[in-house]
Structure formats: C-alpha cells, structure tokens
Design a protein around this motif. Sequence first.
Motif, short mmCIF file in Angstrom:
data_model
loop_
_atom_site.label_atom_id
_atom_site.label_comp_id
_atom_site.label_asym_id
_atom_site.label_seq_id
_atom_site.Cartn_x
_atom_site.Cartn_y
_atom_site.Cartn_z
N THR A 25 -44.51 135.32 64.32
CA THR A 25 -45.76 135.99 64.66
C THR A 25 -45.58 137.50 64.74
O THR A 25 -46.42 138.27 64.27
N TYR A 26 -44.47 137.93 65.31
CA TYR A 26 -44.22 139.34 65.52
C TYR A 26 -43.34 139.96 64.43
O TYR A 26 -42.75 141.01 64.62
N HIS A 27 -43.29 139.26 63.29
CA HIS A 27 -42.57 139.80 62.13
C HIS A 27 -41.10 140.04 62.46
O HIS A 27 -40.54 141.10 62.15
N MET A 28 -40.46 139.05 63.07
CA MET A 28 -39.06 139.17 63.46
C MET A 28 -38.23 138.02 62.92
O MET A 28 -38.74 136.90 62.77
N ASP A 29 -36.97 138.31 62.65
CA ASP A 29 -36.02 137.25 62.33
C ASP A 29 -35.68 136.48 63.60
O ASP A 29 -35.74 137.05 64.70
N PRO A 30 -35.32 135.20 63.50
CA PRO A 30 -34.82 134.49 64.69
C PRO A 30 -33.62 135.23 65.26
O PRO A 30 -32.84 135.83 64.52
N PRO A 31 -33.45 135.21 66.59
CA PRO A 31 -32.40 136.03 67.21
C PRO A 31 -30.98 135.56 66.90
O PRO A 31 -30.72 134.37 66.75
N SER A 32 -30.07 136.52 66.85
CA SER A 32 -28.64 136.23 66.76
C SER A 32 -28.11 136.00 68.17
O SER A 32 -28.80 136.30 69.16
N LEU A 33 -26.87 135.48 68.28
CA LEU A 33 -26.35 135.06 69.58
C LEU A 33 -24.98 135.67 69.87
O LEU A 33 -24.17 135.88 68.97
N ALA A 34 -24.75 135.94 71.17
CA ALA A 34 -23.44 136.34 71.66
C ALA A 34 -23.30 135.74 73.06
O ALA A 34 -24.28 135.64 73.79
N SER A 35 -22.10 135.33 73.43
CA SER A 35 -21.92 134.59 74.69
C SER A 35 -21.39 135.43 75.84
O SER A 35 -21.27 134.94 76.96
N ASN A 36 -21.09 136.70 75.60
CA ASN A 36 -20.71 137.60 76.69
C ASN A 36 -20.90 139.04 76.23
O ASN A 36 -21.18 139.30 75.05
N ASN A 158 -46.19 137.63 37.42
CA ASN A 158 -44.90 137.46 38.11
C ASN A 158 -45.17 137.26 39.60
O ASN A 158 -45.77 138.12 40.25
N LEU A 159 -44.76 136.12 40.12
CA LEU A 159 -45.01 135.79 41.52
C LEU A 159 -44.12 136.64 42.43
O LEU A 159 -42.91 136.68 42.25
N LYS A 160 -44.73 137.31 43.40
CA LYS A 160 -43.99 138.08 44.40
C LYS A 160 -44.09 137.35 45.73
O LYS A 160 -45.07 137.50 46.45
N LEU A 161 -43.09 136.54 46.01
CA LEU A 161 -43.09 135.74 47.23
C LEU A 161 -43.10 136.63 48.47
O LEU A 161 -43.61 136.25 49.52
N SER A 162 -42.56 137.83 48.34
CA SER A 162 -42.53 138.76 49.47
C SER A 162 -43.94 139.13 49.93
O SER A 162 -44.16 139.43 51.11
N TYR A 163 -44.92 139.08 49.00
CA TYR A 163 -46.31 139.37 49.38
C TYR A 163 -46.79 138.36 50.42
O TYR A 163 -47.38 138.74 51.44
N PHE A 164 -46.54 137.08 50.17
CA PHE A 164 -46.97 136.03 51.11
C PHE A 164 -46.13 136.06 52.38
O PHE A 164 -46.63 135.81 53.47
N SER A 165 -44.85 136.37 52.24
CA SER A 165 -43.96 136.45 53.40
C SER A 165 -44.41 137.56 54.34
O SER A 165 -44.50 137.36 55.56
N ASP A 166 -44.72 138.72 53.78
CA ASP A 166 -45.16 139.86 54.60
C ASP A 166 -46.55 139.63 55.20
O ASP A 166 -46.82 140.01 56.34
N LYS A 167 -47.42 139.01 54.44
CA LYS A 167 -48.81 138.81 54.89
C LYS A 167 -48.91 137.81 56.03
O LYS A 167 -49.67 138.01 56.99
N TYR A 168 -48.13 136.72 55.93
CA TYR A 168 -48.28 135.64 56.91
C TYR A 168 -47.10 135.54 57.89
O TYR A 168 -47.07 134.64 58.72
N TYR A 169 -46.13 136.43 57.76
CA TYR A 169 -45.02 136.51 58.72
C TYR A 169 -44.16 135.25 58.78
O TYR A 169 -43.81 134.76 59.84
N PHE A 170 -43.88 134.70 57.59
CA PHE A 170 -42.87 133.66 57.45
C PHE A 170 -41.82 134.19 56.49
O PHE A 170 -42.15 134.91 55.54
#
Length: 243
Positions: A25-36, A158-170
Amino acid sequence: MYKALIVDDEKAVQIAIGKLGKWHTYHMDPPSLASNGKEGLYAMRELRPDIVFVDMQMPVMNGIEFLKSAKEEFPDAKYIVISGYDDFYYAQNSIKLGAIDYILKPIVEEELNTSIKKALHLLNPSMDFTKTEEEQSISAGEVAAIIKDYIDKNYSQNLKLSYFSDKYYFSKEYLSKIFKANYEIGIYEYVLQVRMERAKELLLDESLKIQWISDRLGYTDSNYFSKAFRNYYGITPSQFRKN
C-alpha cells in the motif's frame, strides 16, 4: 520503493511486523531482518533502509547502543522503537537519540501502520496516502485480470509491467506470480501466445504481406517475427501459408 529493516531478536515480532505492515500500500518492499544491533548496522550499510524498526532489549548490542551508532552513520533514516516495556526511560532516551515513534509489543496493526505513515510523511511530505490506500483496495488478482485484458487489446505494444507495478503498488515479481497462478501461463508467454494466434489468423489472408503482419503484431524486424513463429509452431510463416 522505500525500504524497511527490522532489528529485533524475537522471531514472533519480525513476523508480526512483516505481516501487519501495509508494505505494498505504501509502495515499500517487505522489510529485511536483523536479530541484534550489530547485525542491524551491517544490514544498514548494505541495504540503506529508509525506515528502521529497532527493539530496545537485544543481545550483543541493545537498542540504545544501536540508535547511537546508526543515527550518527545514517542520519536520514527514520527510526521507530519497538519495546515490550511501557517505560518512560526507554521512550525518553529513544526520542533523544532520534527515534520518530515508540510502539509497544504486542504489535497492533493500526499503531504499526500509523508509525509507517508518519515515517513516510517525513521522508516524502507530498505523499498522498488517501490515493495509495484507494488504489491498494484492488487485489493482485484483479490487477492480473487488468493486465490480461490490456494484452488482449494491445498485444502489438511492448508491455511495461512496471507501469502496473507502480500504479497498483505490487512488485513486478508478485504480479507475475499471481498472473501465472490465475492463468497457468507467464505474462510474457501470454503476450507471445496472443501474438502467435493472431499471426495465424492474419496469414490466412494471402493479400497481406508478411512484413505488414510483422509490423501489425509489434515486431519491427520481419526476420525476428519469422523466427518467433517458427520457434512457436515449428514452421515458418511462409510454410504455414503453403500448408
């Protein structure tokens, strides 16, 4: 896309933040992790996250020590403290060290996403959360159907998948996965399938030159079209006409 990092030694907390945060929703990648904290600093140097969730009580390097080092080295990142203690000392010190928010365990979805929005607003004051949330109300499956309909009507483009990715935030990878799950074929494989089926229809009209058909299908090089057709059907366009 903005990036997030969770610095916490509790697996349950990492999972909760990962699942409850509205990352797409907020145009973010899933978070990375660190344990300390020590791992967290290494991760920050490699990933350069925009938002960092940090626990106060951790082995090796605790949250206070981590914030002191991280804030000095990465002053532009936004830090959100997570703690199992409703303690004024922790809250006061985390704010002094530059944290923008302080949320308690167990993680509550609304509180978490409010903190994420606060951080994003500081990173990008012009970000329109109303728009992103409305657009995210459409599911990935619905976006896959929109992509399929677009291909059916615009197969020569030519299909630009990035258009749909940017528009719908997936992410592009996620949309590709959902498309294949829904239609049992990859997105670009489907583009080729539609083009090849249309090619057969056009080749039945012998008044149409192969070069014209190639252009009509979106191929700028008729030789490339002929090669694609042969790879798909096992014969060239000219052989198909003869047969």
